[in-house]
Write a protein that holds these residues in place. Sequence first.
Motif, PDB file in Angstrom:
ATOM      1  N   ASN A 117      37.587  49.506  50.594  1.00  0.00           N
ATOM      2  CA  ASN A 117      37.567  48.185  49.968  1.00  0.00           C
ATOM      3  C   ASN A 117      37.779  48.224  48.464  1.00  0.00           C
ATOM      4  OD1 ASN A 117      37.033  47.291  52.372  1.00  0.00           O
ATOM      5  ND2 ASN A 117      34.840  47.039  52.076  1.00  0.00           N
ATOM      6  N   ARG A 118      37.640  49.412  47.915  1.00  0.00           N
ATOM      7  CA  ARG A 118      37.695  49.529  46.463  1.00  0.00           C
ATOM      8  C   ARG A 118      38.979  48.930  45.905  1.00  0.00           C
ATOM      9  NH1 ARG A 118      37.499  55.371  44.718  1.00  0.00           N
ATOM     10  NH2 ARG A 118      39.725  55.057  44.676  1.00  0.00           N
ATOM     11  N   TYR A 157      38.896  45.161  45.501  1.00  0.00           N
ATOM     12  CA  TYR A 157      38.111  44.770  44.325  1.00  0.00           C
ATOM     13  C   TYR A 157      38.858  45.093  43.035  1.00  0.00           C
ATOM     14  CZ  TYR A 157      33.959  43.746  47.105  1.00  0.00           C
ATOM     15  OH  TYR A 157      33.075  43.194  47.985  1.00  0.00           O
ATOM     16  N   GLU A 158      39.496  46.260  43.002  1.00  0.00           N
ATOM     17  CA  GLU A 158      40.210  46.649  41.781  1.00  0.00           C
ATOM     18  C   GLU A 158      41.344  45.682  41.466  1.00  0.00           C
ATOM     19  OE1 GLU A 158      39.445  51.460  41.782  1.00  0.00           O
ATOM     20  OE2 GLU A 158      41.405  50.691  42.399  1.00  0.00           O
ATOM     21  N   ALA A 192      41.572  42.570  42.466  1.00  0.00           N
ATOM     22  CA  ALA A 192      40.996  41.280  42.073  1.00  0.00           C
ATOM     23  C   ALA A 192      40.630  41.328  40.592  1.00  0.00           C
ATOM     24  CB  ALA A 192      39.780  40.963  42.933  1.00  0.00           C
ATOM     25  N   GLU A 193      40.061  42.443  40.173  1.00  0.00           N
ATOM     26  CA  GLU A 193      39.631  42.604  38.787  1.00  0.00           C
ATOM     27  C   GLU A 193      40.845  42.551  37.839  1.00  0.00           C
ATOM     28  OE1 GLU A 193      36.704  42.452  37.772  1.00  0.00           O
ATOM     29  OE2 GLU A 193      37.040  42.965  35.673  1.00  0.00           O
ATOM     30  N   ARG A 250      42.158  39.024  37.617  1.00  0.00           N
ATOM     31  CA  ARG A 250      41.242  38.149  36.908  1.00  0.00           C
ATOM     32  C   ARG A 250      41.626  38.088  35.419  1.00  0.00           C
ATOM     33  NH1 ARG A 250      36.449  40.234  39.424  1.00  0.00           N
ATOM     34  NH2 ARG A 250      36.800  38.831  41.180  1.00  0.00           N
ATOM     35  N   GLU A 254      38.751  35.877  43.819  1.00  0.00           N
ATOM     36  CA  GLU A 254      37.715  36.366  44.746  1.00  0.00           C
ATOM     37  C   GLU A 254      38.288  37.466  45.634  1.00  0.00           C
ATOM     38  OE1 GLU A 254      34.526  35.595  45.482  1.00  0.00           O
ATOM     39  OE2 GLU A 254      34.230  33.884  44.153  1.00  0.00           O
ATOM     40  N   ALA A 255      37.481  38.482  45.911  1.00  0.00           N
ATOM     41  CA  ALA A 255      37.841  39.477  46.922  1.00  0.00           C
ATOM     42  C   ALA A 255      37.006  39.150  48.158  1.00  0.00           C
ATOM     43  CB  ALA A 255      37.522  40.870  46.413  1.00  0.00           C
TER      44      ALA A 255
END
Length: 473
Positions: free
Chosen positions: A154-155, A158-159, A161-162, A165, A174-175
């Motif tokens: 999942n990393r 998230y990465e 999404a970051e 952002r 959002e993730a």
Amino acid sequence: MRSLVLIGHGSHLNGESAGAVYRYAELIRERGLFDEVVEGYWKEEPSLRQVLKTTASTDVTVIPMFISEGYFTETVIPREMGLGHQGPVPPEGVARVLGGKTVRYTLPYGVHSSMADVILERAREALPDLGDEGTPPTALVVLGHGTTRNENSNRVVYENAERLRHTGLFSEVEALFLDEDPKVGLWPERVRAPRVVVVPFFASEGWHTLETIPEDMGLTGAVTVFPQNPHGTQTVYYARPVGTHARIAEVILQLAEEARGTGGRGGDEDRLHAQAWAAFMTMARRGMRVGEVMITPQLGMFEVRHALDEGIPGGDLTTTVTPEGLRDHTRRDEGGHHRPVHTLRNLPRGWRAVLSETDLPRAMHALYPAIVEEGYAHQQHALRATPWATTARRQTGIYAKVQKATPEQVEHVAEDVCSGCLRTRLWASEQLPRTFFDGVPGAIPCAEACTYLVAEVREEVSGKRGSGSGHSH
Ligand code: SF4
């Protein structure tokens, strides 16, 4: 000879599963950059155990065609291929000599930083006015599969999404996941914006993208209006999965290239290299100008843009979040002409790149290759210039002719070509007392005549160069 091996999951049940890998192999084969492009599968033939034997060359790059790290990329593939490696693969990949072949095993394509740009492109396809002035706030949902079996899987969601952002294009990012918290079904509570673009971070179009996701989100098509959500009316724009984007072929090539560029430097050079980048990053963290760009620290990231675009709102510039995106924006000048020398003063305007600390060095390599290393070495009095005569003597083939150029001819061409370049010709005894490391953005040393200048001198010697033309083709 070089071989590229693309590894897919495949299926014992249907032939569709191997389709995407097969198509990318075809696309890359057409480019002719590798002597052979071979596919291998976990559940089909050639199998992971056979595939290395089927490659003809001694230099083999193996790329797992997976969207995230996980059980297959970290356990199954290395084990089956006999790579003697288990567990997370380091960013530079794993290199082994097996049966006389150098085998380089990379991270899966899905974790490459340029995937953030693929997500952006998918979002733009679904909502073409994204980022335009006056449009309502728009949220982005990066949607991953999610699994509890491997925390690494999942990393990457998230990465990305970051990264996204920080583009300023979305009011929220959002993730969310299908199989894990935060689950996709929660979107009406979590996402507030009136417009929501959902980009599935999936390898292919299939059961999940066609059925599970629409069902969990309540979507009825590419655009679905929800008139009575907790945060008011919301419209969802459903994008296609990232893994089927044509740009994935570029991501694969990039990974293969990066796997190749390892090692080779000596101790002193290594030390100077590390010091140069440490000094550069310290300056970047404070905000700096170098060449024609300015670098501004922003919430742990770095924004790079043309210095003349200072003060322009981010939304009015084309945003990229990857070094590759930056390279694509700066490849040509504003007239659409190729920029053979990156330090020529014709960097186009109108773009900005928002980059992580890890990506900034790669972006600098794309923007102004080697200037950090050379600028720092010059500041430390460790940069040795190569005089024109030495450069000329080294030329062979059609370029051997430049040895006949008189010093006046070389100077004449250099005055014309190099006057448009930021660099200062140390090789022609020009002085550069300070560099951009001392706060003079355009002060960049030129230790040796570039191949562009050599080609122009050749034209001059051949009498084909119009005086003052600056460009021969
Ligand atoms: S020789 Fe050096 S100064 Fe001249 S154009 Fe090439 S890189 Fe620039």
